[in-house]
Design a protein around this motif. Structure first.
Motif, PDB file in Angstrom:
ATOM      1  N   GLU A 199     -26.231  -5.966  48.687  1.00 23.03           N
ATOM      2  CA  GLU A 199     -25.122  -6.722  49.284  1.00 23.03           C
ATOM      3  C   GLU A 199     -23.893  -5.833  49.511  1.00 23.03           C
ATOM      4  O   GLU A 199     -23.186  -5.967  50.506  1.00 23.03           O
ATOM      5  CB  GLU A 199     -24.739  -7.889  48.368  1.00 23.03           C
ATOM      6  CG  GLU A 199     -25.882  -8.883  48.153  1.00 23.03           C
ATOM      7  CD  GLU A 199     -25.644  -9.822  46.972  1.00 23.03           C
ATOM      8  OE1 GLU A 199     -24.492  -9.910  46.486  1.00 23.03           O
ATOM      9  OE2 GLU A 199     -26.610 -10.456  46.512  1.00 23.03           O
ATOM     10  N   SER A 200     -23.648  -4.959  48.545  1.00 16.24           N
ATOM     11  CA  SER A 200     -22.482  -4.073  48.655  1.00 16.24           C
ATOM     12  C   SER A 200     -22.653  -2.944  47.636  1.00 16.24           C
ATOM     13  O   SER A 200     -23.502  -3.042  46.742  1.00 16.24           O
ATOM     14  CB  SER A 200     -21.186  -4.829  48.318  1.00 16.24           C
ATOM     15  OG  SER A 200     -21.213  -5.163  46.930  1.00 16.24           O
ATOM     16  N   TYR A 201     -21.820  -1.921  47.764  1.00 12.87           N
ATOM     17  CA  TYR A 201     -21.908  -0.812  46.799  1.00 12.87           C
ATOM     18  C   TYR A 201     -21.588  -1.329  45.386  1.00 12.87           C
ATOM     19  O   TYR A 201     -22.298  -1.030  44.426  1.00 12.87           O
ATOM     20  CB  TYR A 201     -20.924   0.314  47.188  1.00 12.87           C
ATOM     21  CG  TYR A 201     -21.126   1.531  46.314  1.00 12.87           C
ATOM     22  CD1 TYR A 201     -21.997   2.542  46.686  1.00 12.87           C
ATOM     23  CD2 TYR A 201     -20.470   1.641  45.079  1.00 12.87           C
ATOM     24  CE1 TYR A 201     -22.229   3.647  45.868  1.00 12.87           C
ATOM     25  CE2 TYR A 201     -20.686   2.731  44.246  1.00 12.87           C
ATOM     26  CZ  TYR A 201     -21.568   3.727  44.659  1.00 12.87           C
ATOM     27  OH  TYR A 201     -21.790   4.803  43.829  1.00 12.87           O
ATOM     28  N   ASN A 202     -20.562  -2.129  45.290  1.00  6.25           N
ATOM     29  CA  ASN A 202     -20.151  -2.605  43.960  1.00  6.25           C
ATOM     30  C   ASN A 202     -21.218  -3.465  43.294  1.00  6.25           C
ATOM     31  O   ASN A 202     -21.472  -3.341  42.100  1.00  6.25           O
ATOM     32  CB  ASN A 202     -18.843  -3.400  44.051  1.00  6.25           C
ATOM     33  CG  ASN A 202     -17.676  -2.463  44.283  1.00  6.25           C
ATOM     34  OD1 ASN A 202     -17.797  -1.245  44.101  1.00  6.25           O
ATOM     35  ND2 ASN A 202     -16.561  -3.023  44.729  1.00  6.25           N
ATOM     36  N   GLN A 203     -21.831  -4.350  44.086  1.00  9.97           N
ATOM     37  CA  GLN A 203     -22.897  -5.213  43.536  1.00  9.97           C
ATOM     38  C   GLN A 203     -24.049  -4.361  43.021  1.00  9.97           C
ATOM     39  O   GLN A 203     -24.582  -4.589  41.933  1.00  9.97           O
ATOM     40  CB  GLN A 203     -23.376  -6.184  44.630  1.00  9.97           C
ATOM     41  CG  GLN A 203     -24.671  -6.921  44.324  1.00  9.97           C
ATOM     42  CD  GLN A 203     -25.831  -6.493  45.233  1.00  9.97           C
ATOM     43  OE1 GLN A 203     -25.716  -5.515  45.986  1.00  9.97           O
ATOM     44  NE2 GLN A 203     -26.927  -7.218  45.166  1.00  9.97           N
ATOM     45  N   MET A 204     -24.452  -3.346  43.795  1.00 10.07           N
ATOM     46  CA  MET A 204     -25.585  -2.504  43.380  1.00 10.07           C
ATOM     47  C   MET A 204     -25.207  -1.667  42.171  1.00 10.07           C
ATOM     48  O   MET A 204     -25.996  -1.505  41.231  1.00 10.07           O
ATOM     49  CB  MET A 204     -26.029  -1.580  44.533  1.00 10.07           C
ATOM     50  CG  MET A 204     -26.776  -2.273  45.646  1.00 10.07           C
ATOM     51  SD  MET A 204     -28.176  -3.308  45.141  1.00 10.07           S
ATOM     52  CE  MET A 204     -29.313  -2.140  44.440  1.00 10.07           C
ATOM     53  N   ASP A 205     -23.992  -1.136  42.199  1.00 12.18           N
ATOM     54  CA  ASP A 205     -23.595  -0.247  41.111  1.00 12.18           C
ATOM     55  C   ASP A 205     -23.452  -1.018  39.794  1.00 12.18           C
ATOM     56  O   ASP A 205     -23.894  -0.558  38.743  1.00 12.18           O
ATOM     57  CB  ASP A 205     -22.283   0.461  41.467  1.00 12.18           C
ATOM     58  CG  ASP A 205     -22.058   1.649  40.553  1.00 12.18           C
ATOM     59  OD1 ASP A 205     -22.970   2.497  40.456  1.00 12.18           O
ATOM     60  OD2 ASP A 205     -21.002   1.698  39.904  1.00 12.18           O
ATOM     61  N   ALA A 206     -22.857  -2.207  39.875  1.00 14.95           N
ATOM     62  CA  ALA A 206     -22.685  -3.015  38.655  1.00 14.95           C
ATOM     63  C   ALA A 206     -24.054  -3.402  38.086  1.00 14.95           C
ATOM     64  O   ALA A 206     -24.274  -3.370  36.862  1.00 14.95           O
ATOM     65  CB  ALA A 206     -21.869  -4.269  38.967  1.00 14.95           C
ATOM     66  N   THR A 207     -25.000  -3.749  38.979  1.00 15.07           N
ATOM     67  CA  THR A 207     -26.334  -4.152  38.517  1.00 15.07           C
ATOM     68  C   THR A 207     -27.072  -2.939  37.924  1.00 15.07           C
ATOM     69  O   THR A 207     -27.660  -3.025  36.848  1.00 15.07           O
ATOM     70  CB  THR A 207     -27.143  -4.772  39.679  1.00 15.07           C
ATOM     71  OG1 THR A 207     -26.369  -5.821  40.264  1.00 15.07           O
ATOM     72  CG2 THR A 207     -28.469  -5.336  39.203  1.00 15.07           C
ATOM     73  N   ALA A 208     -27.000  -1.813  38.641  1.00 17.15           N
ATOM     74  CA  ALA A 208     -27.717  -0.612  38.176  1.00 17.15           C
ATOM     75  C   ALA A 208     -27.158  -0.138  36.833  1.00 17.15           C
ATOM     76  O   ALA A 208     -27.904   0.305  35.953  1.00 17.15           O
ATOM     77  CB  ALA A 208     -27.613   0.495  39.220  1.00 17.15           C
ATOM     78  N   GLN A 209     -25.834  -0.238  36.679  1.00 17.65           N
ATOM     79  CA  GLN A 209     -25.215   0.176  35.413  1.00 17.65           C
ATOM     80  C   GLN A 209     -25.812  -0.624  34.243  1.00 17.65           C
ATOM     81  O   GLN A 209     -26.210  -0.068  33.220  1.00 17.65           O
ATOM     82  CB  GLN A 209     -23.690  -0.043  35.506  1.00 17.65           C
ATOM     83  CG  GLN A 209     -22.933   0.257  34.225  1.00 17.65           C
ATOM     84  CD  GLN A 209     -23.139   1.701  33.748  1.00 17.65           C
ATOM     85  OE1 GLN A 209     -23.117   2.639  34.550  1.00 17.65           O
ATOM     86  NE2 GLN A 209     -23.375   1.887  32.443  1.00 17.65           N
ATOM     87  N   GLU A 210     -25.894  -1.939  34.429  1.00 17.16           N
ATOM     88  CA  GLU A 210     -26.450  -2.797  33.361  1.00 17.16           C
ATOM     89  C   GLU A 210     -27.927  -2.470  33.138  1.00 17.16           C
ATOM     90  O   GLU A 210     -28.393  -2.389  32.009  1.00 17.16           O
ATOM     91  CB  GLU A 210     -26.316  -4.276  33.750  1.00 17.16           C
ATOM     92  CG  GLU A 210     -24.875  -4.692  33.977  1.00 17.16           C
ATOM     93  CD  GLU A 210     -24.420  -5.730  32.967  1.00 17.16           C
ATOM     94  OE1 GLU A 210     -24.913  -5.719  31.834  1.00 17.16           O
ATOM     95  OE2 GLU A 210     -23.573  -6.559  33.364  1.00 17.16           O
ATOM     96  N   LEU A 211     -28.663  -2.294  34.243  1.00 14.85           N
ATOM     97  CA  LEU A 211     -30.110  -2.062  34.117  1.00 14.85           C
ATOM     98  C   LEU A 211     -30.417  -0.709  33.482  1.00 14.85           C
ATOM     99  O   LEU A 211     -31.416  -0.560  32.772  1.00 14.85           O
ATOM    100  CB  LEU A 211     -30.792  -2.173  35.493  1.00 14.85           C
ATOM    101  CG  LEU A 211     -30.878  -3.595  36.058  1.00 14.85           C
ATOM    102  CD1 LEU A 211     -31.460  -3.582  37.463  1.00 14.85           C
ATOM    103  CD2 LEU A 211     -31.721  -4.500  35.148  1.00 14.85           C
ATOM    104  N   SER A 212     -29.545   0.266  33.714  1.00 13.37           N
ATOM    105  CA  SER A 212     -29.809   1.588  33.124  1.00 13.37           C
ATOM    106  C   SER A 212     -29.714   1.483  31.596  1.00 13.37           C
ATOM    107  O   SER A 212     -30.394   2.209  30.884  1.00 13.37           O
ATOM    108  CB  SER A 212     -28.873   2.657  33.680  1.00 13.37           C
ATOM    109  OG  SER A 212     -27.568   2.385  33.251  1.00 13.37           O
TER     110      SER A 212
END
Ligand code: PEP
Ligand code: MN
Length: 338
Positions: A105-118
């Motif tokens: 959806e956006s850079y922020n959405q992906m980054d926030a999700t990836a941060q949690e998933l990492s």
């Protein structure tokens, strides 16, 4: 037809068998297994006298394959196919995990999700940039911009990526940005797309069509493999039935059935399979208990605000709990989550 070599057959004997097959008009493909080597004869076997091949030195037996899928068939290979991406393995004794939102959806959405998933040890991130939506008025994805975001976020978190390719014309873009191509349920029988993916050297997740039989699904895998790309991961994502309480009916019997019919890894998508967040966790646990080779799960840092499939997306804390549970379940069935 399969020409099974003896375990101690020499390289020279294998080559001689392959050349003999070619002299008879077949295409010969050699597959080295851990225990034995198999030479696949691709072509018409109607007029073949298999004794000609059985008598060759180093040959153990010759099997006429009557199934329509040959390269994907269990019998075609001595061992299970294992596909490894970014240290994550799918197949044989390994269960690999993929997680991320439905759509970029956006850079922020992906980054926030990836941060949690990492923090939950996710090493392969999913996110659709080209979305196959039922309605033409629904969000269709960010296109190339979405692939760029996916790639750059994944690189920041040392992750690999998978995303859905919808058309042959997108292949160059996917070669540039994506590590595992996803062929969606609606494209399982897009034979032109399958043929083109057969020519490349990247793993492909082949989702089961909405109303596809196991044989039709394996025939689609065969299209990719016949082109020379053996890195196919099958994905059960639910089929259409009379039931409409869940979005689809997740057919977990696909796991033992496919394992019997094929050497290819089979993973499960419990998110599209059920369409409901509270059903994703139990069905994931069941899939791992049934011996699946991997899971692909939708997770969004804030599912209530997701542009699509929020209702079936887990909160990151739910994914983390699930990860801890399936890590314990996997060894009971002889599998390992790496
Ligand atoms: C997806 O994984 O984003 C998707 C659209 O899945 P499917 O092709 O299984 O519907
Ligand atoms: Mn989705």
């Amino acid at each position: 037809m399969l020409v099974i070599m003896q375990p101690n057959a020499t390289e020279e004997e294998i080559m001689r068998a392959a050349m003999f097959l070619e002299s008879k008009g077949f295409e010969a493909r050699i597959s080295h297994g851990e225990i034995r080597t198999v030479v696949h004869a691709i072509g018409n076997i109607d007029d073949v006298d298999q004794r000609d091949f059985e008598l060759l030195s180093g040959v153990s037996e010759v099997i006429r394959v009557s199934t329509n899928y040959k390269l994907a068939a269990r019998i075609a290979q001595g061992s299970d196919t294992v596909i490894e991406v970014n240290g994550v393995k799918f197949g044989d004794k390994y269960t690999g995990l993929i997680a991320g939102p439905c759509a970029v959806e956006s850079y922020n959405q992906m980054d926030a999700t990836a941060q949690e998933l990492s923090e939950s040890n996710v090493k392969i991130l999913r996110g659709g940039a080209f979305k196959p939506r039922t309605s033409p008025y629904s969000f269709q994805g960010l296109g190339e911009e979405g692939l760029k975001i996916l790639r750059s976020v994944a690189d920041n978190h040392s992750m690999a990526v998978t995303s859905e390719i919808m058309d042959v014309s997108q292949l160059d873009l996917f070669m540039k940005y994506v590590d595992i191509l996803q062929i969606g349920a609606r494209n399982m029988q897009n034979f032109n797309l399958l043929k083109e993916i057969g020519k490349i050297h990247k793993p492909a997740i082949l989702k089961r069509g909405l109303a596809a039989t196991f044989e039709e699904w394996l025939m689609s895998a065969e299209y990719i493999m016949a082109g020379g790309n053996g890195q196919v991961i099958l994905c059960e994502r639910g089929i259409r039935t009379f039931e409409n309480y869940t979005r689809n009916t997740l057919d977990l019997s696909a796991i033992p059935v496919i394992k019997k019919l094929s050497h290819l890894p089979i993973i499960v998508d419990p998110s599209h399979g059920t369409g409901l967040r509270d059903k994703v966790e139990p069905m994931s646990r069941a899939a791992v208990a049934a011996g699946c080779d991997g899971l692909i799960i939708e997770v969004h840092y804030n599912p209530e605000c997701a542009v699509c499939d929020g209702a079936q997306s887990l909160y990151p804390w739910q994914y983390d709990l699930l990860y801890k549970q399936i890590k314990q379940i996997a060894p009971i069935v002889g599998k390992e989550i790496v």
